[in-house]
Design a protein around this motif. Structure first.
Motif, PDB file in Angstrom:
ATOM      1  N   TYR A 127       0.841  -1.199   0.000  1.00 46.22           N
ATOM      2  CA  TYR A 127       0.000   0.000   0.000  1.00 46.22           C
ATOM      3  C   TYR A 127       0.876   1.249   0.000  1.00 46.22           C
ATOM      4  O   TYR A 127       0.638   2.191  -0.750  1.00 46.22           O
ATOM      5  N   LEU A 128       1.899   1.246   0.831  1.00 44.67           N
ATOM      6  CA  LEU A 128       2.792   2.398   0.903  1.00 44.67           C
ATOM      7  C   LEU A 128       3.589   2.557  -0.386  1.00 44.67           C
ATOM      8  O   LEU A 128       3.759   3.677  -0.883  1.00 44.67           O
ATOM      9  N   ALA A 129       4.088   1.456  -0.939  1.00 48.68           N
ATOM     10  CA  ALA A 129       4.878   1.506  -2.167  1.00 48.68           C
ATOM     11  C   ALA A 129       4.079   2.108  -3.320  1.00 48.68           C
ATOM     12  O   ALA A 129       4.622   2.871  -4.119  1.00 48.68           O
ATOM     13  N   GLU A 130       2.784   1.791  -3.404  1.00 53.24           N
ATOM     14  CA  GLU A 130       1.930   2.361  -4.449  1.00 53.24           C
ATOM     15  C   GLU A 130       1.848   3.880  -4.341  1.00 53.24           C
ATOM     16  O   GLU A 130       1.501   4.558  -5.304  1.00 53.24           O
ATOM     17  N   ARG A 131       2.159   4.414  -3.191  1.00 57.26           N
ATOM     18  CA  ARG A 131       2.091   5.857  -2.950  1.00 57.26           C
ATOM     19  C   ARG A 131       3.485   6.485  -2.829  1.00 57.26           C
ATOM     20  O   ARG A 131       3.636   7.599  -2.361  1.00 57.26           O
ATOM     21  N   GLY A 132       4.492   5.742  -3.254  1.00 50.92           N
ATOM     22  CA  GLY A 132       5.858   6.265  -3.231  1.00 50.92           C
ATOM     23  C   GLY A 132       6.480   6.322  -1.850  1.00 50.92           C
ATOM     24  O   GLY A 132       7.416   7.081  -1.626  1.00 50.92           O
ATOM     25  N   LEU A 133       5.971   5.522  -0.932  1.00 53.60           N
ATOM     26  CA  LEU A 133       6.483   5.505   0.437  1.00 53.60           C
ATOM     27  C   LEU A 133       7.084   4.144   0.754  1.00 53.60           C
ATOM     28  O   LEU A 133       6.811   3.160   0.079  1.00 53.60           O
ATOM     29  N   ARG A 134       7.889   4.110   1.809  1.00 49.15           N
ATOM     30  CA  ARG A 134       8.532   2.869   2.252  1.00 49.15           C
ATOM     31  C   ARG A 134       8.268   2.690   3.740  1.00 49.15           C
ATOM     32  O   ARG A 134       8.342   3.642   4.520  1.00 49.15           O
ATOM     33  N   LEU A 135       7.977   1.472   4.125  1.00 53.35           N
ATOM     34  CA  LEU A 135       7.788   1.161   5.540  1.00 53.35           C
ATOM     35  C   LEU A 135       9.143   1.232   6.230  1.00 53.35           C
ATOM     36  O   LEU A 135      10.041   0.453   5.930  1.00 53.35           O
ATOM     37  N   ALA A 136       9.291   2.182   7.142  1.00 55.80           N
ATOM     38  CA  ALA A 136      10.557   2.369   7.842  1.00 55.80           C
ATOM     39  C   ALA A 136      10.600   1.578   9.141  1.00 55.80           C
ATOM     40  O   ALA A 136      11.658   1.114   9.559  1.00 55.80           O
ATOM     41  N   GLU A 137       9.437   1.437   9.776  1.00 54.92           N
ATOM     42  CA  GLU A 137       9.393   0.738  11.059  1.00 54.92           C
ATOM     43  C   GLU A 137       7.982   0.227  11.311  1.00 54.92           C
ATOM     44  O   GLU A 137       7.009   0.876  10.969  1.00 54.92           O
ATOM     45  N   ASP A 138       7.892  -0.925  11.923  1.00 52.53           N
ATOM     46  CA  ASP A 138       6.619  -1.543  12.287  1.00 52.53           C
ATOM     47  C   ASP A 138       6.849  -2.274  13.604  1.00 52.53           C
ATOM     48  O   ASP A 138       7.530  -3.291  13.635  1.00 52.53           O
ATOM     49  N   VAL A 139       6.325  -1.715  14.701  1.00 52.34           N
ATOM     50  CA  VAL A 139       6.549  -2.293  16.022  1.00 52.34           C
ATOM     51  C   VAL A 139       5.233  -2.428  16.766  1.00 52.34           C
ATOM     52  O   VAL A 139       4.260  -1.748  16.456  1.00 52.34           O
ATOM     53  N   SER A 140       5.207  -3.285  17.748  1.00 56.61           N
ATOM     54  CA  SER A 140       4.005  -3.418  18.571  1.00 56.61           C
ATOM     55  C   SER A 140       3.887  -2.191  19.479  1.00 56.61           C
ATOM     56  O   SER A 140       4.876  -1.512  19.767  1.00 56.61           O
ATOM     57  N   THR A 141       2.673  -1.909  19.922  1.00 56.41           N
ATOM     58  CA  THR A 141       2.502  -0.784  20.848  1.00 56.41           C
ATOM     59  C   THR A 141       3.252  -1.057  22.151  1.00 56.41           C
ATOM     60  O   THR A 141       3.747  -0.121  22.779  1.00 56.41           O
ATOM     61  N   ARG A 170       6.696   6.626  32.443  1.00 57.55           N
ATOM     62  CA  ARG A 170       5.269   6.358  32.229  1.00 57.55           C
ATOM     63  C   ARG A 170       5.051   4.875  31.993  1.00 57.55           C
ATOM     64  O   ARG A 170       5.761   4.243  31.228  1.00 57.55           O
ATOM     65  N   ASP A 171       4.066   4.333  32.641  1.00 58.20           N
ATOM     66  CA  ASP A 171       3.706   2.923  32.499  1.00 58.20           C
ATOM     67  C   ASP A 171       2.270   2.862  31.991  1.00 58.20           C
ATOM     68  O   ASP A 171       1.323   2.933  32.768  1.00 58.20           O
ATOM     69  N   GLU A 172       2.122   2.804  30.671  1.00 55.78           N
ATOM     70  CA  GLU A 172       0.800   2.801  30.046  1.00 55.78           C
ATOM     71  C   GLU A 172       0.419   1.376  29.661  1.00 55.78           C
ATOM     72  O   GLU A 172       1.265   0.595  29.224  1.00 55.78           O
ATOM     73  N   PRO A 173      -0.847   1.018  29.780  1.00 59.46           N
ATOM     74  CA  PRO A 173      -1.273  -0.307  29.323  1.00 59.46           C
ATOM     75  C   PRO A 173      -1.194  -0.386  27.797  1.00 59.46           C
ATOM     76  O   PRO A 173      -1.583   0.559  27.101  1.00 59.46           O
ATOM     77  N   THR A 174      -0.636  -1.466  27.314  1.00 53.07           N
ATOM     78  CA  THR A 174      -0.503  -1.677  25.866  1.00 53.07           C
ATOM     79  C   THR A 174      -0.806  -3.130  25.541  1.00 53.07           C
ATOM     80  O   THR A 174      -0.843  -3.982  26.416  1.00 53.07           O
ATOM     81  N   ALA A 175      -0.986  -3.376  24.274  1.00 48.46           N
ATOM     82  CA  ALA A 175      -1.231  -4.746  23.799  1.00 48.46           C
ATOM     83  C   ALA A 175      -0.207  -5.087  22.727  1.00 48.46           C
ATOM     84  O   ALA A 175       0.087  -4.266  21.856  1.00 48.46           O
ATOM     85  N   ALA A 176       0.329  -6.268  22.788  1.00 44.24           N
ATOM     86  CA  ALA A 176       1.347  -6.682  21.824  1.00 44.24           C
ATOM     87  C   ALA A 176       0.781  -6.859  20.423  1.00 44.24           C
ATOM     88  O   ALA A 176       1.525  -6.813  19.446  1.00 44.24           O
ATOM     89  N   PHE A 177      -0.549  -7.029  20.290  1.00 45.59           N
ATOM     90  CA  PHE A 177      -1.114  -7.293  18.960  1.00 45.59           C
ATOM     91  C   PHE A 177      -1.457  -6.025  18.187  1.00 45.59           C
ATOM     92  O   PHE A 177      -1.718  -6.079  16.992  1.00 45.59           O
ATOM     93  N   TYR A 178      -1.431  -4.826  18.822  1.00 39.50           N
ATOM     94  CA  TYR A 178      -1.575  -3.564  18.075  1.00 39.50           C
ATOM     95  C   TYR A 178      -0.215  -3.137  17.596  1.00 39.50           C
ATOM     96  O   TYR A 178       0.783  -3.354  18.258  1.00 39.50           O
ATOM     97  N   ARG A 179      -0.177  -2.497  16.427  1.00 41.86           N
ATOM     98  CA  ARG A 179       1.100  -2.122  15.829  1.00 41.86           C
ATOM     99  C   ARG A 179       1.137  -0.628  15.544  1.00 41.86           C
ATOM    100  O   ARG A 179       0.092   0.006  15.354  1.00 41.86           O
ATOM    101  N   VAL A 180       2.334  -0.093  15.501  1.00 43.52           N
ATOM    102  CA  VAL A 180       2.574   1.292  15.111  1.00 43.52           C
ATOM    103  C   VAL A 180       3.545   1.247  13.948  1.00 43.52           C
ATOM    104  O   VAL A 180       4.600   0.606  14.027  1.00 43.52           O
ATOM    105  N   ALA A 181       3.190   1.911  12.855  1.00 47.50           N
ATOM    106  CA  ALA A 181       4.038   1.902  11.681  1.00 47.50           C
ATOM    107  C   ALA A 181       4.482   3.324  11.351  1.00 47.50           C
ATOM    108  O   ALA A 181       3.738   4.282  11.537  1.00 47.50           O
ATOM    109  N   VAL A 182       5.701   3.420  10.827  1.00 44.10           N
ATOM    110  CA  VAL A 182       6.264   4.700  10.373  1.00 44.10           C
ATOM    111  C   VAL A 182       6.705   4.507   8.938  1.00 44.10           C
ATOM    112  O   VAL A 182       7.365   3.522   8.604  1.00 44.10           O
TER     113      VAL A 182
END
Length: 71
Positions: A29-43, A56-68
């Motif tokens: 999806y990103l490549a079609e728009r001239g972008l590259r996935l730089a990072e993909d990590v769990s929350t 800070r100790d925030e509740p997070t879930a390993a199955f949600y992801r953050v992409a850059v």
């Protein structure tokens, strides 16, 4: 495919700041728009990297992801 449909619908209704993707679909999806996935990590990993050093100790879930992406 679901991620692409949702992203297209969000872009038509309002500027998208958060969208949902299946992880395997995001690089294409990103490549079609001239972008590259730089990072993909769990929350959980992102919280450990960015929030823990601030005390800070925030509740997070390993199955949600953050992409850059970059150009």
């Amino acid at each position: 495919m679901l991620g692409r449909v949702l992203a297209d619908r969000l872009q038509r209704t309002r500027p998208a700041t958060r969208v949902l993707f299946m992880s395997a679909e995001l690089p294409g999806y990103l490549a079609e728009r001239g972008l590259r996935l730089a990072e993909d990590v769990s929350t959980r990993d992102a919280a450990a990297r960015y929030l823990a050093p601030l005390g800070r100790d925030e509740p997070t879930a390993a199955f949600y992801r953050v992409a850059v992406a970059d150009a």
